[in-house]
Motif scaffolding. Structure first.
Motif, mmCIF file in Angstrom:
data_model
loop_
_atom_site.group_PDB
_atom_site.id
_atom_site.type_symbol
_atom_site.label_atom_id
_atom_site.label_comp_id
_atom_site.label_asym_id
_atom_site.label_seq_id
_atom_site.Cartn_x
_atom_site.Cartn_y
_atom_site.Cartn_z
ATOM 1 N N ARG A 89 29.175 5.949 -6.054
ATOM 2 C CA ARG A 89 29.004 4.925 -5.281
ATOM 3 C C ARG A 89 29.640 3.572 -6.125
ATOM 4 N N ARG A 90 30.319 3.697 -7.276
ATOM 5 C CA ARG A 90 30.809 3.105 -7.988
ATOM 6 C C ARG A 90 32.256 3.318 -8.382
ATOM 7 N N SER B 106 39.266 3.399 -4.460
ATOM 8 C CA SER B 106 38.067 3.598 -5.023
ATOM 9 C C SER B 106 38.380 3.539 -6.705
ATOM 10 N N PRO B 165 32.755 3.725 -2.943
ATOM 11 C CA PRO B 165 31.721 2.636 -3.127
ATOM 12 C C PRO B 165 31.689 1.770 -2.022
#
Lengths: 157, 188
Positions: A89-90, B106, B165
Motif C-alpha cells: 500500500r506504500r 510504484s 499504493p
C-alpha cells in the motif's frame, strides 16, 4: 457457469484445505525472518571493514561478494514483504528504506556488543569456516586471524 | 434449497458457507460475478480468443483457494485479484505485449491524487477515448482505466487488487488518459 458448477459438484475440482494456506503463511514468515537474520549477520560483518580510520586500508580487500549477496537478500526480502498489505500500500522505496534502516541499526547494535567476536570464540563449524574464508585473506594471516586483530590493525593505521 | 441471486446475503457470508462445505453458495457467487469478470476480461484481453476459458479458470481457482479467503476482507477485491493474476498470466503466455518485471510507478511516492467526487463527469470523454484506443495502452495503464471507469471500482479497491499504493492508481489513471488523448490528437 454450468461448466464451473459441474466440475465442482462432480468432485473434479476440490478446494485446498485451510491448513495448506496456514502452513504457507508460516513458511513465508519463517523465510522472511531467516533472510533478515542472515542479512544482519552479513551486514554487521561487512560493517567491521568500514571504519573512518581503516576503510582505505581495507578497501582493496573489502568483502564485495558478501555485499553483493546482502543486496540480493535485500531484494528477496523486499519481494516477499511486497505480498503484505502493509508494504504494497506504500511506494516500494519506503519498504526498501525501512529494511535498510532496520538492518543497519541492528547491525551497528550487534557490533556494539561484539557479536562476531563472541560467535567466533565458540568455533561453530560452519561459521568458523566463514570467518576463516573472509577474514584470513584480508588480514594476510594464513588460516585466519581473530576478529580483534582487525580492530588492533585499524588502530595502528 | 439453492440460494437465489436476489438474496440479500453478503458475499462474505456466502463465502463462509462455502468454506464450511455448503458448496451451493459458490454458485450464487459465480452468478453475481460472472458477467463482471467477463466484461473485465473482454476489455483487458481484447483480441484474445480464449477469454471464456480464462474466466472459467478464475472461478475454479477461486474455489480451489477459497479457504485462504479472510472473511473480514472484501470478497470482490479478492476475486478481482485472482482475475488480474489469470489475465496477466494469459498475456505472458501469448507474449503479445511486454510486461515489466516490476511496476516502475510504484517505486517512488507521488503527490496524493485524490479520487474525483463525481466520476460520471469524465465518463463520456473516457468512454469515447477508450473506444478508439484502449488497446493501444500498456496493460498496466489499460487495466486501471477498465477497473475505474468500466467496473466502477474505487481507488482503494483497485489498489488492493493490483497491489499498488492508492496514489499510484490516481497517477496511472491520469497518465493513461493523457496517453489516450495524445494518441487521438495524433491520428485525428
Amino acid at each position: 457457469m454450468n461448466n464451473i458448477t459441474e466440475k465442482i459438484k462432480s468432485g473434479q475440482i476440490r478446494m485446498r484445505p485451510r491448513i495448506v494456506f496456514v502452513l504457507k503463511s508460516i513458511l513465508l514468515v519463517a523465510l522472511s525472518l531467516m533472510l533478515f537474520l542472515l542479512l544482519l549477520f552479513l551486514v554487521s560483518f561487512i560493517l567491521l571493514f568500514i571504519n573512518p580510520a581503516g576503510f582505505f586500508v581495507f578497501f582493496p580487500r573489502f568483502p564485495w561478494l558478501l555485499l553483493l549477496v546482502s543486496l540480493i537478500f535485500v531484494v528477496l526480502l523486499e519481494y516477499i514483504i511486497e505480498h503484505y498489505a502493509v508494504a504494497y500500500r506504500r511506494p516500494i522505496v519506503y519498504s526498501l528504506l525501512a529494511i535498510l534502516f532496520l538492518v543497519f541499526a541492528c547491525s551497528v547494535a550487534m557490533n556494539g556488543v561484539h557479536f562476531h567476536d563472541r560467535i567466533e570464540k565458540r568455533k561453530l563449524p560452519g561459521v568458523y569456516k566463514f570467518y576463516n574464508n573472509f577474514k584470513g585473506p584480508h588480514m594476510e594471516c594464513p588460516g585466519g586471524c581473530p576478529l580483534n586483530e582487525i580492530k588492533i590493525r585499524r588502530k595502528l593505521y | 434449497m439453492l440460494p437465489s441471486n436476489t438474496d440479500s446475503q453478503k458475499d462474505e457470508e456466502a463465502v463462509l458457507k462455502v468454506q464450511s462445505g455448503e458448496i451451493d453458495y459458490f454458485e450464487l457467487l459465480v452468478s453475481r460475478y460472472n458477467d463482471k469478470i467477463k466484461r473485465y476480461g473482454r476489455k483487458f484481453l481484447a483480441g484474445y480468443e480464449d477469454i471464456e476459458d480464462i474466466v472459467q479458470q478464475v472461478f475454479l481457482k477461486a474455489y480451489i483457494n477459497i479457504q485462504s479467503f479472510d472473511s473480514s476482507k472484501k470478497f470482490s477485491s479478492w476475486l478481482y485479484r485472482i482475475a488480474h493474476n489469470e489475465f496477466i498470466n494469459a498475456i505472458k503466455k501469448k507474449k503479445r505485449e511486454p510486461l515489466p518485471f516490476f511496476d516502475p510507478d510504484s517505486i517512488f511516492p507521488h503527490p496524493l491524487s485524490k479520487e474525483p467526487a463525481d466520476r460520471s463527469a469524465q465518463e463520456k470523454e473516457v468512454f469515447d477515448m477508450a473506444d478508439k484506443c484502449l488497446d493501444k495502452l500498456k496493460p498496466g495503464y489499460r487495466e486501471v482505466i477498465i477497473l475505474y471507469y468500466f467496473q466502477e471500482l474505487s481507488y482503494k479497491e483497485i489498489a488492493d487488487i493490483l497491489h499498488i499504493p492508492v496514489s499510484t492508481v490516481g497517477v496511472k489513471i491520469k497518465r493513461a488518459k493523457k496517453i489516450m488523448s495524445q494518441f487521438i490528437k495524433k491520428y485525428e
